[in-house]
Design a protein around this motif. Structure first.
Motif, short mmCIF file in Angstrom:
data_model
loop_
_atom_site.label_atom_id
_atom_site.label_comp_id
_atom_site.label_asym_id
_atom_site.label_seq_id
_atom_site.Cartn_x
_atom_site.Cartn_y
_atom_site.Cartn_z
N UNK A 159 0.77 -1.09 0.14
CA UNK A 159 -0.25 0.09 0.13
C UNK A 159 0.99 1.33 0.08
N UNK A 160 2.08 1.24 0.43
CA UNK A 160 3.06 2.39 0.43
C UNK A 160 3.40 2.66 -1.23
N UNK A 202 -3.23 0.98 -8.30
CA UNK A 202 -2.76 0.91 -9.66
C UNK A 202 -3.35 -0.58 -10.14
N UNK A 203 -3.56 -1.78 -9.46
CA UNK A 203 -3.83 -2.86 -9.97
C UNK A 203 -5.52 -2.82 -10.22
N UNK A 230 -7.29 -0.15 2.52
CA UNK A 230 -5.83 0.21 2.74
C UNK A 230 -5.00 1.20 2.10
N UNK A 231 -5.64 2.50 2.45
CA UNK A 231 -5.18 3.75 1.92
C UNK A 231 -4.67 4.11 0.56
N UNK A 232 -5.28 3.25 -0.53
CA UNK A 232 -5.12 3.81 -1.88
C UNK A 232 -6.45 4.25 -2.41
N UNK A 233 -7.06 5.08 -1.78
CA UNK A 233 -8.52 5.57 -2.13
C UNK A 233 -8.54 6.21 -3.46
N UNK A 234 -7.74 7.08 -3.82
CA UNK A 234 -7.94 7.82 -5.17
C UNK A 234 -8.00 6.73 -6.56
N UNK A 235 -6.93 6.08 -6.56
CA UNK A 235 -7.08 5.27 -7.52
C UNK A 235 -8.08 4.34 -7.55
#
Length: 142
Positions: free
Chosen positions: A79-80, A86-87, A117-122
């Motif tokens: 997640x960092x 992206x996936x 897990x903190x990848x909200x935008x994509x």
């Protein structure tokens, strides 16, 4: 189940069949619900009981060699580096190009993990693209 075709010329019927939008069957919808809830549930478990829970974080940072600590390390790395977002975005673009239950399931899992897990935008953009996949015609079957 597909809607019955109106009576008429077979070539017109094929054209109508080609223009029908992608719609999962009721069984496929149930499968998507189960997979979606399981992936979001596991992501919530990892976030709140492995990544953010202080006793586990201190034990893992202290060098505890358990499977939970290894999973925590891997998920934190992923997640960092925005891997989930992206996936989800790549799978969602594939789903818009050629909608199927397989790409919808994979995109749902990746986007669910990304949102929790903190990848909200994509992941949010990916979910919007997957919704647009329902407006595309279903792939033709031979």
């Amino acid at each position: 189940m597909a809607d019955p075709l109106p009576p008429g010329d077979p070539t017109q019927l094929r054209e109508i069949e080609k223009k029908r939008p992608f719609r999962p069957s009721p069984v496929q919808v149930q499968w998507l619900l189960v997979v979606g809830f399981l992936s979001i549930g596991y992501a919530l478990y990892l976030r709140y009981l492995a990544i953010e829970y202080s006793p586990v974080a201190l034990a893992c940072d202290g060098g505890l060699p358990t499977m939970l600590c290894k999973t925590r390390l891997m998920i934190t790395y992923l997640f960092k580096n925005d891997v989930f977002g992206l996936a989800a975005l790549i799978i969602a673009v594939l789903h818009v190009i050629r909608p199927s239950v397989v790409t919808l399931t994979a995109g749902l899992v990746a986007a669910g993990f990304g949102i929790v897990l903190y990848n909200i935008g994509l992941s949010g953009v990916a979910i919007a693209l997957m919704i647009l996949g329902f407006a595309r015609p279903a792939p033709a079957t031979a």
